[in-house]
Write an enzyme that holds these catalytic residues in place. Structure first.
Site, PDB file in Angstrom:
ATOM      1  CG  ASP A 130      -2.276   0.448   0.968  1.00  0.00           C
ATOM      2  OD1 ASP A 130      -2.334   1.495  -0.017  1.00  0.00           O
ATOM      3  OD2 ASP A 130      -3.220   0.115   1.540  1.00  0.00           O
ATOM      4  CG  ASP A 185     -10.728   0.402  -0.790  1.00  0.00           C
ATOM      5  OD1 ASP A 185      -9.644   0.443  -1.466  1.00  0.00           O
ATOM      6  OD2 ASP A 185     -10.859   0.686   0.239  1.00  0.00           O
TER       7      ASP A 185
END
Length: 303
Positions: free
Chosen positions: A47, A108
Site C-alpha cells: 500500500d 476499493d
C-alpha cells in the site's frame, strides 16, 4: 495455507505506517522482503499510505521491488503506486510496469453492484491511457480493497451481487485481463459461485497468453460492447446491459464492429461462454448478432 492448494498473500505499506496505523516497511524494505520470503509468501500487496512525499513513494515502490527480487523467491508484487499518484500527477505506467506485477488504479471494491459499475465506468473512461501498458508481467488491477485482512477483488460468492451481476463481474474481469482473487469464505461457498469462479472457459480468456487487455468499443443507451483480442486471431466479446429494472433486452450489433472489421473476415465461429455455454455456429463478417441480456447482466462470447 499451501497445504490447502492456496497461495499465501501478505500486506504491508511503503510508508512507516499502514493505512490502519500498523508498522509499515519504510527503511526496512530488504529485511521485510527477506522475512516474507522465509515465510513462504507468494504475493505482497504494498500500500501507499504515509509515504511522506511523491519522491519517497516512488523510491519505496522501487526499493521493495528490488528487495523482493533479491530474495530469489518468486513473489507477486501488487502495487498501489498509480492510485496514490493520480490526485497529483499522471502516473508513468512504463516505469510502474518495470517494478510492479500489477497495480491498482481506482477506489476499493465493495460487495455491491454500484461498486462494480463504477469500476467498469472508470476503466472505460481511462482505457486510452491504461490498456496499452497491460501485458505479460504487468497488469492493471481494476480494484483492490485496502483491508489489512485480505485482498478483495472478485466479490462473487459473498452477499451483495445478484447472479447476473456476479456473471458480469467474472466476464468483465476476464475481458479486462484483471488479476483474479477470490474474497469469499471458501468453507461456505455456494455451488453456483464455485462453478462461476472455476469456469475454465472464462479463466482461459482471462489468462490468454497474448496478454492484451480488453476495452469498450461502443456504448448504446444502456448497452455496452467490449472486446478483447486473444491469441489465435480470436476475440472475447462482452455485451453488458446496464439497465437495472425491467426484463431481458436484446442488443443487435454487426460483426464488422469487432476487431476493426477483421474478427469475422471472411467467416468466424461464435461460442457463448457466459451465462451458460452454447454454440452459436458460423457467421460471416457482414452478419448481425442479436443477444438477449438480463438487467445488470453480461453475455460473454468467444469469436
Amino acid at each position: 495455507v499451501h497445504s490447502k492448494g492456496l497461495k499465501l498473500g501478505i500486506y504491508s505499506d511503503v510508508g512507516n505506517k499502514t493505512c490502519a496505523g500498523f508498522p509499515g516497511s519504510y527503511d526496512h524494505y530488504d529485511l521485510d522482503a527477506q522475512t516474507f520470503a522465509s515465510w513462504g509468501v507468494d504475493l505482497l500487496k504494498f500500500d501507499g499510505c504515509n509515504s511522506g512525499s511523491l519522491d519517497l513513494l516512488a523510491k519505496g515502490y522501487r526499493s521493495m521491488s528490488l528487495a523482493l527480487n533479491k530474495t530469489g523467491r518468486p513473489i507477486v508484487y501488487s502495487c498501489e503506486w498509480p492510485f496514490y499518484l493520480r490526485p497529483m500527477q499522471q502516473p508513468n505506467y512504463t516505469e510502474i510496469k518495470q517494478y510492479c506485477n500489477h497495480w491498482r488504479n481506482f477506489f476499493d471494491v465493495y460487495d455491491s453492484w454500484n461498486s462494480i459499475k463504477s469500476i467498469l465506468e472508470w476503466t472505460a473512461l481511462h482505457q486510452d491511457s491504461i490498456v496499452k501498458i497491460a501485458g505479460p508481467g504487468g497488469w492493471n488491477d481494476p480494484d483492490m480493497a485496502s483491508t489489512f485482512l485480505f485482498l478483495s477483488q472478485l466479490v462473487i460468492g459473498n452477499f451483495g451481487l445478484s447472479w447476473d451481476q456476479a456473471v458480469t463481474q467474472m466476464a468483465m474481469w476476464a475481458i479486462m485481463a484483471a488479476p483474479l482473487f477470490m474474497s469469499n469464505d471458501l468453507r461456505r461457498i455456494s455451488p453456483e459461485a464455485k462453478w462461476l469462479l472455476q469456469n475454465k472457459e472464462v479463466i482461459a480468456i482471462n489468462q490468454d497468453p497474448l496478454g492484451k487487455q480488453g476495452y469498450r468499443i461502443t456504448k448504446d443507451r444502456n448497452f455496452e460492447l467490449w472486446e478483447r483480442p486473444l491469441s489465435g486471431r480470436a476475440y472475447a466479446v462482452a455485451v453488458l446491459n446496464q439497465q437495472e429494472i425491467g426484463g431481458p433486452k436484446n442488443f443487435t450489433f454487426s460483426l464488422t464492429f469487432l476487431g476493426n472489421g477483421l474478427a469475422c473476415n471472411p467467416v468466424c465461429s461464435v461460442q457463448q461462454v457466459l451465462p451458460s455455454s452454447r454454440d452459436w455456429g458460423v457467421h460471416n463478417w457482414v452478419s448481425s448478432m442479436s443477444v438477449e441480456v438480463n438487467p445488470t447482466g453480461t453475455v460473454l462470447l468467444k469469436v
